[in-house]
Design an enzyme around this catalytic site. Structure first.
Site, PDB file in Angstrom:
ATOM      1  N   ASP A   1      31.001 -29.498 -36.816  1.00  0.00           N
ATOM      2  CA  ASP A   1      32.105 -29.827 -37.707  1.00  0.00           C
ATOM      3  C   ASP A   1      31.729 -31.136 -38.406  1.00  0.00           C
ATOM      4  OD1 ASP A   1      34.462 -29.070 -38.903  1.00  0.00           O
ATOM      5  OD2 ASP A   1      35.569 -28.876 -37.051  1.00  0.00           O
TER       6      ASP A   1
ATOM      7  N   GLU B   1      34.299 -24.182 -50.921  1.00  0.00           N
ATOM      8  CA  GLU B   1      35.591 -23.877 -50.287  1.00  0.00           C
ATOM      9  C   GLU B   1      36.666 -23.502 -51.312  1.00  0.00           C
ATOM     10  OE1 GLU B   1      37.496 -26.178 -46.760  1.00  0.00           O
ATOM     11  OE2 GLU B   1      38.173 -27.191 -48.576  1.00  0.00           O
TER      12      GLU B   1
ATOM     13  N   HIS C   1      31.036 -31.074 -42.705  1.00  0.00           N
ATOM     14  CA  HIS C   1      31.880 -31.454 -43.859  1.00  0.00           C
ATOM     15  C   HIS C   1      31.406 -32.841 -44.281  1.00  0.00           C
ATOM     16  CE1 HIS C   1      35.268 -28.470 -43.169  1.00  0.00           C
ATOM     17  NE2 HIS C   1      34.846 -28.555 -41.918  1.00  0.00           N
TER      18      HIS C   1
ATOM     19  N   HIS D   1      27.960 -25.781 -39.516  1.00  0.00           N
ATOM     20  CA  HIS D   1      29.305 -26.195 -39.953  1.00  0.00           C
ATOM     21  C   HIS D   1      29.424 -27.718 -40.016  1.00  0.00           C
ATOM     22  CE1 HIS D   1      33.596 -24.997 -40.529  1.00  0.00           C
ATOM     23  NE2 HIS D   1      33.775 -26.261 -40.180  1.00  0.00           N
TER      24      HIS D   1
ATOM     25  N   GLU E   1      42.491 -22.340 -34.639  1.00  0.00           N
ATOM     26  CA  GLU E   1      41.928 -23.574 -34.108  1.00  0.00           C
ATOM     27  C   GLU E   1      42.921 -24.326 -33.224  1.00  0.00           C
ATOM     28  OE1 GLU E   1      41.017 -25.942 -37.550  1.00  0.00           O
ATOM     29  OE2 GLU E   1      40.143 -27.501 -36.296  1.00  0.00           O
TER      30      GLU E   1
HETATM   31  O1  MCF Z   1      37.081 -27.956 -39.077  1.00  0.00           O
HETATM   32  C1  MCF Z   1      37.875 -29.096 -39.223  1.00  0.00           C
HETATM   33  C2  MCF Z   1      39.279 -28.759 -38.802  1.00  0.00           C
HETATM   34  N1  MCF Z   1      39.841 -27.611 -39.486  1.00  0.00           N
HETATM   35  C3  MCF Z   1      39.986 -27.509 -40.830  1.00  0.00           C
HETATM   36  N2  MCF Z   1      39.423 -28.182 -41.789  1.00  0.00           N
HETATM   37  C4  MCF Z   1      38.536 -29.186 -41.752  1.00  0.00           C
HETATM   38  C5  MCF Z   1      37.831 -29.647 -40.630  1.00  0.00           C
HETATM   39  N3  MCF Z   1      37.145 -30.726 -40.974  1.00  0.00           N
HETATM   40  C6  MCF Z   1      37.334 -30.934 -42.268  1.00  0.00           C
HETATM   41  N4  MCF Z   1      38.179 -30.011 -42.765  1.00  0.00           N
HETATM   42  C7  MCF Z   1      38.591 -30.006 -44.190  1.00  0.00           C
HETATM   43  C8  MCF Z   1      38.713 -28.651 -44.799  1.00  0.00           C
HETATM   44  O2  MCF Z   1      37.501 -28.163 -45.283  1.00  0.00           O
HETATM   45  O3  MCF Z   1      39.851 -30.599 -44.272  1.00  0.00           O
HETATM   46  C9  MCF Z   1      40.603 -30.014 -45.318  1.00  0.00           C
HETATM   47  C10 MCF Z   1      39.770 -28.891 -45.895  1.00  0.00           C
HETATM   48  O4  MCF Z   1      39.181 -29.260 -47.085  1.00  0.00           O
HETATM   49  C11 MCF Z   1      41.873 -29.574 -44.655  1.00  0.00           C
HETATM   50  S1  MCF Z   1      42.998 -28.590 -45.582  1.00  0.00           S
HETATM   51  C12 MCF Z   1      43.679 -29.645 -46.726  1.00  0.00           C
HETATM   52 FE    FE Z   2      35.505 -27.448 -40.176  1.00  0.00          FE
END
Ligand code: MCF
Ligand code: FE
Length: 409
Positions: free
Chosen positions: A313, A148, A67, A65, A216
């Site tokens: 993350d 996504e 990003h 996981h 979360e």
């Molecule tokens: O895992 C963490 C926290 N939870 C949710 N989303 C994200 C995280 N880190 C990055 N994100 C991204 C997610 O993929 O932030 C955006 C999304 O594209 C939030 S929703 C607009």
């Molecule tokens: Fe995430």
């Protein structure tokens, strides 16, 4: 064929066996595990890889996981409470993703390999991580590329579908053994059921891996369980009449018969409603500390029998993409475990368990498994202390092999 010798080997089987002064014969797969002498006799033409240092060999790490599009973050995003963070993401995501150009993402991918990670699960929000991820896969890194989907407003559904499909089809063009297109349903609060169903139908049809964020934060928990709290107001930024799309059970039902990684699950109670064979939980301890008021109760989670593994993350909610740093953070927070036992468990949660979650034939040093392993320099240490001391001290690999090929940094 190659042969590699190591002073210690973590097999990363369930028993956590440690071998001493042994060698592996391998090509793309591990062919044999024995003494160096025996293997050299059996495979006289094999190239010998022997370090002059004192070494530990173990399966390379799997970080399911990340990003990477948020890799430019430091000082920008706001931590301490989930909605404050989310607002800062919405405000800065365009600027952050512009900054996270090819080179920055490639740099992070390379650094992950230096810290022992050979396989990642990348959550791709915009598609700007596609090129560097494809490049890394061509160089030998294994990438599960989770495209996504999200969106709450009914009127935007056609646009969201179109944008998602385009990104997915772009990714599909590069499908290979080391680049595996997959799907991410962002979360229950952010993904309209029509979008979730659309993407999950595709996942079922093409037998794709799925990832999603679940339970979360306290605000998400309150919203999904009672349709109340600050989330409602927040969602008014995106739709005039925010509705609760699913309760926890209904959201989980969407993933029936689909191999899915549920990330976070800090507020999960419905352990029994997850499928022990197909569903797993990605635990991101550092991220939870920055965005959530709680962390995963690891003891309780493990008691459920589900596959619980680690992930970092993104740098959107962490300061490091190294699985070693993540293991060190885990050592500090799970105080209700025996330290030496926890160390072994954490190493499995970075190797064997994420491999099983992703249905990949690796994560363990075993004949027939993919030759994905790393070699670290260590110091003399008795076996009972070694897993812990390794987590405490290790930073960069000496060597990393992915599908039998040595990575050049
Ligand atoms: O895992 C963490 C926290 N939870 C949710 N989303 C994200 C995280 N880190 C990055 N994100 C991204 C997610 O993929 O932030 C955006 C999304 O594209 C939030 S929703 C607009
Ligand atoms: Fe995430």
């Amino acid at each position: 064929m190659k042969i590699i010798y190591s002073d210690k080997i973590f097999l990363c089987n369930e028993k956590f066996s440690i071998l001493e002064k042994k060698a592996l014969a391998f090509n793309e797969q591990i062919i044999a595990i024995d003494s160096l002498e025996t293997l050299q006799k059996k495979y006289p033409k094999a190239e010998l890889i022997k370090s002059h240092k004192h070494t530990l060999l173990l399966p390379s790490f799997i970080n399911p996981h990340t990003h990477l599009e948020f890799s430019a973050n430091s000082y920008t995003l706001h931590f301490g409470e989930f909605l404050i963070w989310l607002k800062s993401v919405i405000n800065s995501r365009d600027e952050l993703s512009k900054e996270a150009k090819n080179n920055l993402i490639l740099e992070k991918l390379n650094w992950m390999r230096k810290t022992g990670t050979a396989t990642i699960g990348e959550i791709s929000s915009f598609g700007s991580d596609l090129k560097p991820c494809v490049k890394a896969s061509e160089e030998g890194m294994r990438i599960i590329f989770f495209n996504e989907i999200l969106g709450v407003s009914e009127s935007q559904i056609p646009n969201k579908k179109e944008d998602f499909l385009k990104r997915f089809q772009d990714a599909l063009k590069y499908k290979s053994e080391l680049f595996i297109p997959a799907i991410s349903i962002h979360s229950a609060y952010s993904t309209h059921p029509k979008l979730a169903k659309f993407a999950l139908d595709l996942a079922k049809k093409q037998n794709l891996l799925v990832s999603t964020h679940l339970l979360e934060s306290k605000v998400e928990n309150f919203w999904l369980r009672f349709a109340k709290g600050k989330f409602k107001n927040y969602l008014k930024n995106f739709t005039s009449n925010p509705a609760l799309f699913y309760n926890v059970d209904n959201f989980l039902k969407l993933f029936k018969d689909v191999r899915t990684l549920f990330t976070h699950c800090v507020y999960l109670k419905e352990w029994k409603n997850l499928d022990i064979n197909l569903h797993s939980i990605t635990h991101c301890a550092f991220s939870n500390r920055l965005l959530s008021t709680r962390s995963l109760n690891l003891k309780q989670a493990l008691k459920s029998g589900l596959n619980i593994h680690l992930g970092t993350d993104g740098l959107s909610s962490n300061i490091s993409l190294s699985m070693l740093d993540e293991m060190r953070a885990n050592l500090l927070i799970h105080k209700d475990f025996n330290l030496l036992e926890l160390a072994k468990k954490l190493i499995l949660m970075a190797t064997l368990y994420p491999a099983k979650a992703l249905n990949l034939d690796l994560g363990e040093i075993k004949v027939g498994k993919s030759a994905d392993f790393s070699l670290f320099e260590i110091r003399e240490c008795e076996n009972s202390q070694l897993p812990l001391q390794f987590i405490l001290n290790a930073k960069y690999v000496e060597k990393l092999f992915i599908k039998g090929r040595e990575c050049k940094f």
